[in-house]
Design a protein around this motif. Structure first.
Motif, short mmCIF file in Angstrom:
data_model
loop_
_atom_site.label_atom_id
_atom_site.label_comp_id
_atom_site.label_asym_id
_atom_site.label_seq_id
_atom_site.Cartn_x
_atom_site.Cartn_y
_atom_site.Cartn_z
N GLY A 232 0.97 -1.34 0.07
CA GLY A 232 0.04 -0.03 0.01
C GLY A 232 0.82 1.28 -0.01
O GLY A 232 1.99 1.19 0.24
N ASP A 233 0.31 2.37 -0.23
CA ASP A 233 0.94 3.77 -0.49
C ASP A 233 -0.26 4.68 0.08
O ASP A 233 -1.13 4.36 0.60
CB ASP A 233 1.05 3.88 -1.59
CG ASP A 233 2.09 5.31 -1.59
OD1 ASP A 233 2.38 5.75 -0.67
OD2 ASP A 233 2.59 5.57 -3.08
N GLY A 234 0.49 5.84 0.69
CA GLY A 234 -0.69 6.83 1.03
C GLY A 234 -0.25 8.06 1.93
O GLY A 234 1.26 8.02 2.06
N PRO A 235 -0.64 8.68 2.56
CA PRO A 235 -0.37 9.84 3.48
C PRO A 235 0.87 9.51 4.54
O PRO A 235 1.43 10.17 5.09
CB PRO A 235 -1.46 10.76 3.83
CG PRO A 235 -2.60 9.68 3.66
CD PRO A 235 -2.32 8.94 2.48
N MET A 236 0.30 8.15 4.99
CA MET A 236 0.80 7.61 6.25
C MET A 236 2.14 6.67 6.04
O MET A 236 2.90 6.51 6.84
CB MET A 236 0.14 6.98 7.15
CG MET A 236 -0.99 7.57 7.59
SD MET A 236 -0.69 8.46 9.15
CE MET A 236 -0.32 7.07 10.31
N LEU A 237 2.69 6.90 4.69
CA LEU A 237 3.78 6.13 4.39
C LEU A 237 5.17 6.33 5.04
O LEU A 237 5.72 5.70 5.44
CB LEU A 237 3.93 5.99 2.84
CG LEU A 237 5.19 5.42 2.34
CD1 LEU A 237 5.02 3.75 2.62
CD2 LEU A 237 5.38 5.51 0.63
N ALA A 238 5.62 7.78 5.00
CA ALA A 238 6.76 8.12 5.84
C ALA A 238 6.75 7.80 7.25
O ALA A 238 7.52 7.50 7.76
CB ALA A 238 6.77 9.84 5.48
N GLN A 239 5.48 7.86 7.89
CA GLN A 239 5.22 7.78 9.41
C GLN A 239 5.62 6.21 9.43
O GLN A 239 6.17 5.56 10.51
CB GLN A 239 3.95 8.02 9.62
CG GLN A 239 3.84 7.77 11.40
CD GLN A 239 2.55 8.60 11.84
OE1 GLN A 239 2.14 9.27 11.14
NE2 GLN A 239 2.07 7.98 13.05
N VAL A 240 5.11 5.37 8.55
CA VAL A 240 4.86 3.85 8.61
C VAL A 240 6.53 3.33 8.42
O VAL A 240 7.24 2.68 9.33
CB VAL A 240 4.49 3.06 7.63
CG1 VAL A 240 4.68 1.80 7.32
CG2 VAL A 240 2.84 3.26 7.84
N LYS A 241 7.23 4.13 7.55
CA LYS A 241 8.78 3.77 7.48
C LYS A 241 9.61 4.12 8.57
O LYS A 241 10.38 3.43 8.96
CB LYS A 241 9.16 4.66 6.14
CG LYS A 241 8.81 3.89 4.60
CD LYS A 241 9.32 4.50 3.57
CE LYS A 241 9.01 4.01 2.29
NZ LYS A 241 9.40 4.70 0.99
N GLU A 242 9.35 5.26 9.31
CA GLU A 242 9.94 5.91 10.17
C GLU A 242 9.92 4.90 11.50
O GLU A 242 10.62 4.65 12.08
CB GLU A 242 9.41 7.32 10.79
CG GLU A 242 10.07 8.00 11.83
CD GLU A 242 9.60 9.21 12.26
OE1 GLU A 242 10.00 9.58 13.40
OE2 GLU A 242 8.80 9.72 11.45
N PHE A 243 8.63 4.38 11.72
CA PHE A 243 8.35 3.58 12.54
C PHE A 243 9.09 2.09 12.62
O PHE A 243 9.81 1.68 13.86
CB PHE A 243 6.95 3.07 12.93
CG PHE A 243 6.38 2.40 14.11
CD1 PHE A 243 6.05 2.87 15.35
CD2 PHE A 243 6.64 0.86 14.10
CE1 PHE A 243 5.71 2.18 16.32
CE2 PHE A 243 6.24 0.11 15.28
CZ PHE A 243 5.92 0.81 16.35
N ILE A 244 9.09 1.60 11.39
CA ILE A 244 9.74 0.37 10.96
C ILE A 244 11.25 0.54 11.33
O ILE A 244 11.97 -0.32 11.92
CB ILE A 244 9.62 -0.05 9.51
CG1 ILE A 244 8.15 -0.36 9.35
CG2 ILE A 244 10.60 -1.05 9.25
CD1 ILE A 244 7.78 -0.55 7.98
N ALA A 245 11.94 1.65 10.91
CA ALA A 245 13.44 1.95 11.26
C ALA A 245 13.73 1.90 12.74
O ALA A 245 14.49 1.57 12.94
CB ALA A 245 13.57 3.05 10.41
N SER A 246 12.86 3.08 13.44
CA SER A 246 12.99 3.09 14.73
C SER A 246 12.93 1.96 15.62
O SER A 246 13.56 1.89 16.59
CB SER A 246 11.98 4.40 15.13
OG SER A 246 10.91 4.14 15.12
#
Length: 374
Positions: A232-246
């Motif tokens: 999926g994609d969407g406006p929360m993508l950056a936040q999702v990626k940040e959570f995965i990394a952190s």
């Protein structure tokens, strides 16, 4: 019976409501209805149109209201040649058509399908776009000759909130799924003591993706061997990626932002469990596709999802905003992998019995006849 379906949601691309309007039109044509579909002109349309067993008429339009007027002109031309019995619109595609009917330019009965109810969605604000969307929603509900909905809750809320239409004019018909395209593989589950989880949806906060990631973090801390695929994609993508990394989940959670419709069956068959912890839904087609593919499902205990889950039989319902309960549900399958195939088989049976496009077309046809007899 001649049906004119007017919708801006039609392939390509094979996303959103588009596969549904395509499949429903085919099922209706197979039942002996004469279907003509009016939609937008779009790139690569020839590959779709040449293979459809019904008539597709396309109009060039950039804006929704422009589409409505051009669709009306095409409808009028076709109607004068051979009259239609019913116009069937989907979502806000019907707003302009219903406006023209209210102005006296259309006499043909109009049926509108509500796939979601914006008035009950989370994240609604007072911005003019939201207010305009809510106005269109109410206008469509009030001025349609009949309404189809994808679940009972939407029907009840329309009946008791948006309009004062009596029961004969509101028909819960559900969504459908192509059970020939989406088939179950023979066995799945816990190879190499690993469990494969799948989420498919727009990353917009409403799909519960952050709750799923919090559950994934707990599973990782418990030392559980799993892989989570997020499609999926969407406006929360950056936040999702940040959570995965952190959270150091990069080896456990993979994101794919683009995938073709043709790739989806293989994707579902690689999964052991399909998870959709949405905060609100109409009736998620991705869940139906996963079920048809033989996946057990874990979804939120909300309308649109709970119709698809027989708790403990083909999956589990979990409360909203409870990642810990989501972890517990996943652990049931990890600790007892035999349930993956057992519950997956129940998912497939449920879809075959209740959610084929043939069954949906039959229910929609009952709606048409009800409108025509009054």
């Amino acid at each position: 019976m001649r049906i004119c379906r007017i919708t801006s949601e039609f392939p390509p691309p094979w996303t959103g409501l588009a596969p549904g309007t395509y499949s429903l039109s085919i099922a209706q044509q197979q039942r002996g209805l004469d279907v003509t579909l009016i939609t937008r002109t779009i790139q690569n349309e020839e590959e779709v149109d040449k293979n459809t067993p019904f008539t597709v008429e396309r109009v060039k339009a950039r804006f929704d209201i422009e589409f409505s007027f051009k669709a009306y002109n095409r409808f009028k031309s076709l109607h004068n040649q051979c009259p239609f019995d019913i116009i069937h619109t989907h979502g806000f595609s019907g707003f302009g058509i219903l406006l023209l009917k209210k102005l006296g330019l259309i006499n043909t009965p109009i049926v509108t399908t509500f796939h979601i109810l914006r008035a009950t969605q989370t994240g609604i604000t007072n911005k003019w776009k939201d207010r305009w969307a809510l106005f269109q929603e109410r206008f469509c509900a009030v001025n349609s000759d009949a309404i189809c909905t994808v679940n009972d809750d939407i029907a009840d809320k329309i009946r008791n909130g948006l309009v004062n239409k009596s029961d004969p004019y509101i028909f819960p018909v559900c969504n459908g799924v192509d059970i020939e395209k989406f088939k179950a593989k023979e066995t799945r589950g816990n190879k190499n003591n690993q469990i494969n989880l799948l989420f498919v949806g727009v990353l917009n906060g409403r799909k519960g993706e952050m709750d799923l990631l919090k559950a994934a973090k707990v599973l990782d801390e418990l030392g559980i061997n799993f892989q989570l695929s997020i499609i999926g994609d969407g406006p929360m993508l950056a936040q999702v990626k940040e959570f995965i990394a952190s959270s150091n989940l990069s080896q456990k959670v993979r994101i794919t932002t683009r995938i073709t419709y043709e790739e989806m069956p293989a994707l579902y068959n690689k999964a052991d469990i399909f998870i959709l912890p949405s905060k609100s839904e109409g009736m998620p087609k991705v869940a139906l596709e996963a079920m048809a593919s033989g996946c057990p499902v874990i979804m939120s205990d909300v309308q649109g999802c709970k119709e698809l889950v027989k708790n403990g039989k083909n999956g589990f319902l979990v409360p909203l905003n409870k990642p810990d309960v989501l972890v517990d549900a996943i652990m049931v399958f990890f600790n007892k992998p035999v349930l993956i195939n057992k519950m997956g088989e129940e998912s497939r049976k449920m879809v075959e019995n209740e959610y084929t496009w043939s069954e949906v077309a039959k229910r929609v046809e009952q709606c048409y006849y009800s409108v025509l007899k009054y």
